[in-house]
Design an enzyme around this catalytic site. Sequence first.
Site, short mmCIF file in Angstrom:
data_model
loop_
_atom_site.label_atom_id
_atom_site.label_comp_id
_atom_site.label_asym_id
_atom_site.label_seq_id
_atom_site.Cartn_x
_atom_site.Cartn_y
_atom_site.Cartn_z
N HIS A 199 18.56 33.20 42.63
CA HIS A 199 18.22 32.05 41.79
C HIS A 199 16.96 32.28 40.97
CE1 HIS A 199 20.68 28.91 44.24
NE2 HIS A 199 21.34 29.38 43.23
N ARG A 300 30.56 30.86 32.36
CA ARG A 300 30.80 30.71 33.80
C ARG A 300 31.18 29.26 34.09
NH1 ARG A 300 25.71 33.50 33.52
NH2 ARG A 300 25.85 35.68 34.22
N ARG A 336 35.52 32.30 31.41
CA ARG A 336 36.02 32.77 32.71
C ARG A 336 36.47 31.57 33.52
NH1 ARG A 336 31.85 35.77 36.51
NH2 ARG A 336 31.15 33.63 36.89
N GLU A 425 36.66 43.78 37.94
CA GLU A 425 35.50 43.84 38.83
C GLU A 425 35.86 44.35 40.21
OE1 GLU A 425 34.09 39.78 38.85
OE2 GLU A 425 36.14 39.05 38.71
N ASN A 448 28.52 43.69 37.89
CA ASN A 448 27.82 43.31 39.12
C ASN A 448 28.75 43.44 40.32
OD1 ASN A 448 25.83 42.66 37.31
ND2 ASN A 448 26.01 40.45 37.56
N ASP A 449 29.90 42.76 40.24
CA ASP A 449 30.85 42.84 41.35
C ASP A 449 31.52 44.20 41.43
OD1 ASP A 449 30.80 40.55 42.96
OD2 ASP A 449 31.89 39.37 41.48
N ARG A 459 25.73 42.50 46.70
CA ARG A 459 24.83 42.52 45.54
C ARG A 459 23.67 41.54 45.67
NH1 ARG A 459 26.19 38.95 41.14
NH2 ARG A 459 27.99 37.64 41.54
N CYS A 496 30.36 42.22 30.68
CA CYS A 496 29.56 41.00 30.77
C CYS A 496 28.65 40.99 31.99
CB CYS A 496 30.45 39.76 30.76
SG CYS A 496 31.64 39.69 32.12
#
Length: 573
Positions: A199, A300, A336, A425, A448-449, A459, A496
Amino acid sequence: MTAATVGAPAGGVLHGVGVGRRSVVGPVAQVRPAPTVPADAPLLVDGRPAEPAQVHAAVETAFADVAARLRTQADAATGTVRDVLAATAQMAADNALRTQVLARVDAGEPPVAALDAVVQMFAQMFEQAGGYLAERVTDLRSVRDRVVARTLGLPDPGVPALTRPSVVVARDLAPADTAALDLDNVLAIVTELGGPTGHTAIIAGQLGLPCVVRVAGATDLEDGVDVAVDASDGTVVVAPGDDVRAAVARRAEADRLLAQETGPGATADGHAVALLANIGTAADAERVGAGPVEGVGLFRTEVIFLERTTAPTQDEQAEAYAQALRAMGDRKVVVRTLDAGADKPLAFATQPDEENPALGVRGYRLVRSNPALVETQLAALGAAQAATGSTPWVMAPMIATPAEARDFAARARAAGVATVGVMVEIPAAALRAREILAEVDFVSLGTNDLAQYTMATDRLRGELADLLDVWQPAVLDLVAATARAGQELGKPVGVCGESAGDALMALVLTGLGVTSLSMSPGALPAVRFALRHHTREQCEQMARAALAASSAPQARADALALAEPQVRESLGW
């Protein structure tokens, strides 16, 4: 910055994981820690231990006050800050958390001991669940600290009043703390805990603040001591000398000049690479739409869902999507579909307990248990397209097979969605990218994933950040395979994930054949500048060098060696 680690002053250099690329110099402002009180500390009324009913009322009122204050902060905030504050407020208002604490209090347990026992139980559950829930342990402990302070009449923990531009330093920074920052006086954020996708890092990116997380020894820094924070290198230089200060000043001037370039993304020889922004809400679209961005590469949509007790209606969703489309005009908007599930629990679509939520029912896999949820969202996107006359690019997350891609495409097109794609991903999807692309119009790589699943590394575990380095050759192999499939079929392949916002990596991705890059808006100027000063052939040479490397550090070093000296100097590489 290189200068920050050469001839460092006696104070030395602290190292962590950087988020962003900016650098600043300023005095430390330590965040006020949680109140330190014994677990058996009694609640005193007029100097005497309170009656059980008084303790019950004080704890109940403290929970309500904390939740109300967080909601007020959320209402005054925008974008991601608002969303994470709302999530923390919901946690403070959680009936299970409150009632379990009150039950212990009513049984005669001291209020702090009761809070600690229940919070620890929930924290262990969240940590075992992993993923999104594990990241919310910080929020949970923040709620605990505030409730303890309110119950016992102590000062609230958090960021002190800032009277001058400062570097905010904390063990960890809860969303409520971040949202309370006086942005006119915040230069950077440094924390001992957290991760690059937590966060604090996300909010710092949205606010355009340089951030370094997982900095051992950060809370030992004295209030008021000057530090140089370099998000690009992940360093904090204590009591920086004139050479470091000069390097920071040069970087600031370079950033100012970079921001003046606003044209479309392209290499020096005119090869187009669309530069897009990542957003979480329709309000974010309105903000980025006013700037020099070619569109949205990742909307998102789970933000619309996550803090609700019931699913948003088709009309509610359609209005949010239409608002984002209108904000971007005729520019591209990639949406997405809901990326939620076991690790991002929905109150209205809870899945059974899973031992490994990251490998569970999440993303498009929700169609297996709750097809109406997916179909309602697709219908809303189709309605937004019809209402605005704009065509969103709609993609599904967590697609593993060509059959899943085919199923999603059929459902989306039946709902009136004209342009359909999927996320890549999962390694299986990258390895079968050609077959998947045969079913859809485009794909977008969520690096990322993809790194998480390729490297078998959560992650959100900051201590394993080296395994999740965007330069890991194994991950680049999968990106290359996907981009190659797109070139063979003549279909767009975007990125992305976080790697798109790394200007040097952006050159490598371009060399691999990626057609668009989506990132935090603050990363766009550096990426645009890097592209404009390298030809496509240079990008391809960098890509070949990175793929041939045996490690992530070598991959970066080999690509960097091929970069233009002017760009290396301007961007502080």
